[in-house]
Design a protein around this motif. Structure first.
Motif, short mmCIF file in Angstrom:
data_model
loop_
_atom_site.label_atom_id
_atom_site.label_comp_id
_atom_site.label_asym_id
_atom_site.label_seq_id
_atom_site.Cartn_x
_atom_site.Cartn_y
_atom_site.Cartn_z
N LEU A 1 0.84 -1.20 0.00
CA LEU A 1 0.00 0.00 0.00
C LEU A 1 0.87 1.25 0.00
CD1 LEU A 1 -2.92 -0.89 2.44
CD2 LEU A 1 -2.92 -0.90 -0.07
N ARG B 1 2.22 1.77 -3.48
CA ARG B 1 1.18 2.28 -4.37
C ARG B 1 0.90 3.76 -4.10
NH1 ARG B 1 -2.01 -1.00 -7.30
NH2 ARG B 1 -1.71 -3.24 -7.15
N ALA B 2 1.00 4.17 -2.84
CA ALA B 2 0.66 5.54 -2.45
C ALA B 2 1.75 6.56 -2.79
CB ALA B 2 0.34 5.58 -0.96
N ARG B 3 2.96 6.11 -3.03
CA ARG B 3 4.08 7.06 -3.25
C ARG B 3 3.86 7.99 -4.43
NH1 ARG B 3 7.25 2.64 -1.35
NH2 ARG B 3 7.99 3.22 0.72
N ILE C 1 1.00 8.98 -5.85
CA ILE C 1 -0.36 9.53 -5.96
C ILE C 1 -0.31 11.05 -6.10
CG2 ILE C 1 -2.57 9.84 -4.75
CD1 ILE C 1 -1.96 6.96 -5.93
N ALA D 1 -6.30 12.36 -5.14
CA ALA D 1 -7.07 11.50 -4.24
C ALA D 1 -8.56 11.79 -4.47
CB ALA D 1 -6.70 11.76 -2.78
N ALA E 1 -5.52 7.77 -6.25
CA ALA E 1 -6.00 6.96 -5.13
C ALA E 1 -7.50 7.21 -5.02
CB ALA E 1 -5.30 7.36 -3.83
N LEU F 1 -4.08 3.18 -6.45
CA LEU F 1 -4.39 2.80 -5.07
C LEU F 1 -5.90 2.86 -4.89
CD1 LEU F 1 -3.58 2.09 -2.15
CD2 LEU F 1 -3.36 4.55 -1.72
N PHE G 1 -6.92 7.04 5.16
CA PHE G 1 -6.55 7.00 3.74
C PHE G 1 -5.58 8.15 3.41
CE2 PHE G 1 -7.98 8.54 -0.55
CZ PHE G 1 -7.64 7.44 -1.33
N CYS G 2 -5.91 9.36 3.87
CA CYS G 2 -5.06 10.52 3.63
C CYS G 2 -3.70 10.35 4.29
CB CYS G 2 -5.72 11.80 4.15
SG CYS G 2 -7.20 12.30 3.25
N ILE H 1 -1.32 8.06 2.38
CA ILE H 1 -0.68 8.74 1.25
C ILE H 1 0.40 9.69 1.76
CG2 ILE H 1 -1.06 10.33 -0.68
CD1 ILE H 1 -3.96 9.12 -0.80
N GLN I 1 4.53 9.39 1.07
CA GLN I 1 5.22 10.45 0.36
C GLN I 1 6.16 11.25 1.26
OE1 GLN I 1 2.19 12.62 -1.84
NE2 GLN I 1 1.74 10.84 -3.10
#
Length: 174
Positions: A5, A8-10, A12, A15, A107, A124, A155-156, A159, A163
């Motif tokens: 996860l 995958r989030a890197r 984004i 959102a 995402a 994501l 969720f936020c 991410i 990052q």
């Protein structure tokens, strides 16, 4: 948060959130005069603001349409709002063309079957803990929190952590 996860989030850059069942608990409240109201979680709202402050764009795509959602989006600074749109993947494709982004940079947080095509297509795709079981089964990940109860914040923060921005944003309050 597992490594897949986070990976995958890197990347984004956008959102996207569903509303009913994600930013709210999914219940619909109608008053005698026909108007409706929704309850939103302030923790979720601050998570969205932190995401925006980190440079990630935000959007809402909802199958229903209500002035309450327009007001909430405006208050949070959400840049793109689409209401009354059943085909969420088509809406996302329009938005990506406008922003010159690809699906891998997106995402999405949803809870029900109309969200599933987007959840499966983006980089994501996540479901809230209270989501339909079929949707949870096909999402990349599932939040611990239920919709309207901190799922969007979780969720936020996923991410932001991926990052490298979460600690900096949190430490600003120390």
């Amino acid at each position: 948060m597992n490594d897949e996860l986070l990976q995958r989030a890197r990347g984004i850059r956008l959102a996207v959130f569903d509303v009913d069942g994600v930013l709210t608990d999914g219940r619909l409240y109608f008053l005698a005069d026909g108007s409706e109201f929704k309850t939103f979680n302030t923790l979720d709202g601050h998570g969205i603001k932190m995401l925006i402050n980190s440079g990630v764009r935000t959007a809402i795509i909802s199958g229903r349409s209500t002035p309450v959602v327009e007001r909430r989006a405006r208050n949070l600074g959400i840049q793109h709002l689409y209401q009354g749109r059943e085909d969420k993947l088509a809406v996302l494709d329009e938005l990506l063309a406008e922003l010159k982004l690809d699906h891998g940079q997106v995402a999405y947080l949803g809870d029900d079957l109309p969200d599933l095509p987007v959840i499966r297509r983006v980089g994501l795709g996540m479901a809230v803990a209270s989501a339909d079981s079929f949707v949870r089964q096909h999402a990349h990940g599932v939040t611990r929190a239920r919709g309207g109860e901190g799922a969007a914040r979780e969720f936020c923060e996923l991410i932001l952590q991926a990052q490298g921005n979460l600690e900096t944003l949190q430490s600003a309050y120390l």
